[in-house]
Design an enzyme around this catalytic site. Structure first.
Site, PDB file in Angstrom:
ATOM      1  N   ALA A  16       1.237  -1.485   0.204  1.00  0.00           N
ATOM      2  CA  ALA A  16       0.193   0.021   0.100  1.00  0.00           C
ATOM      3  C   ALA A  16       1.322   1.283   0.342  1.00  0.00           C
ATOM      4  CB  ALA A  16      -0.816  -0.087   1.255  1.00  0.00           C
ATOM      5  N   GLU A  17       0.415   2.042  -0.887  1.00  0.00           N
ATOM      6  CA  GLU A  17       1.783   3.779  -0.837  1.00  0.00           C
ATOM      7  C   GLU A  17       1.241   4.412   0.214  1.00  0.00           C
ATOM      8  OE1 GLU A  17      -1.435   4.164  -4.884  1.00  0.00           O
ATOM      9  OE2 GLU A  17      -0.885   2.152  -3.023  1.00  0.00           O
ATOM     10  N   ASN A  18       0.756   4.169   1.713  1.00  0.00           N
ATOM     11  CA  ASN A  18       1.148   4.596   2.603  1.00  0.00           C
ATOM     12  C   ASN A  18       1.993   4.006   3.635  1.00  0.00           C
ATOM     13  OD1 ASN A  18      -1.467   2.623   2.912  1.00  0.00           O
ATOM     14  ND2 ASN A  18      -1.845   3.382   4.864  1.00  0.00           N
TER      15      ASN A  18
END
Length: 220
Positions: free
Chosen positions: A49-51
């Protein structure tokens, strides 16, 4: 299960079949977030996930959500053994360096050349393009999962996209409620039809030329 939910899960289940053991996979928001729920128990992958998570698991049961643990869309997730956390810069470094085997994204429109439009409808408020442009260009395989037609019944697979592009010539495969289509150098190839639809119906609902595979599969 409602019909809409059943269709969304059917699309996600088919997309899960493209994932192989040991892969690193990024999932977009919407239907893609359902994909982990359909992976066989013996297929072990690391969802990214990009976060800043590598090793997301299935969606938590209601009441079991961790308020500090979410995906890039802000929805609660679980983690698997061996998961790790890092900042967003490291997350994007992984994407831009080409470490992702597959990204599974939602789509508003896909062209016959594999151009993707999935981040904005002019006039609608959105927070921004996010990581979609990096994912679309840097993942080794880009799978778009979406309904075959929009709410007006118009094709979402077109000769040329009419909406602002996320990235050009990036899509490898399109999975919809009606079909599985591969984007090839010779155009769009219809490989699977989802029953009760027929190849003719899929072609009618597609706004671009469609080649039909000699080994066309009808999925019951």
């Amino acid at each position: 299960m409602s019909m809409d939910k059943e269709i969304r899960n059917r699309i996600a289940k088919r997309a899960a079949q493209e994932i192989q053991n040991g892969m690193i996979v990024n999932l977009g928001i919407g239907i893609p977030s359902l994909v982990p729920n359909h992976l066989p128990e013996d297929v072990h992958v690391m969802f990214h996930a990009e976060n800043g998570i590598l090793g997301m698991g299935k969606s938590p049961e209601k009441g079991e959500e961790d308020p500090t643990l979410c995906n890039a869309g802000g929805f609660p997730v679980t983690i698997t053994p061996g998961a790790s956390y890092f900042d967003s810069a490291a997350a994007f470094g992984m994407i831009r360096s080409g470490y992702l085997d597959i990204t599974i994204l939602g789509g508003l429109e896909v062209s016959e050349k594999g151009d993707l439009a999935n981040w904005i409808v002019p006039g609608k408020r959105v927070p921004g393009i996010g990581g979609a442009m990096e994912l679309a260009k840097k993942a080794k395989k880009v799978i778009v999962i979406m309904n075959h037609c929009n709410k007006k019944g118009e094709p979402k697979i077109l000769q040329s996209c009419t909406l602002p592009l996320t990235a050009k010539e990036c899509v490898s495969m399109i999975i919809t409620d009606m079909s599985v289509i591969e984007v090839t150098n010779h155009g769009l190839l219809l490989k699977e039809v989802m029953a009760p639809f027929t190849a003719e119906e899929v072609a009618q609902k597609t706004g671009a030329a469609l080649n039909i595979s000699e080994n066309l599969i009808v999925v019951k």
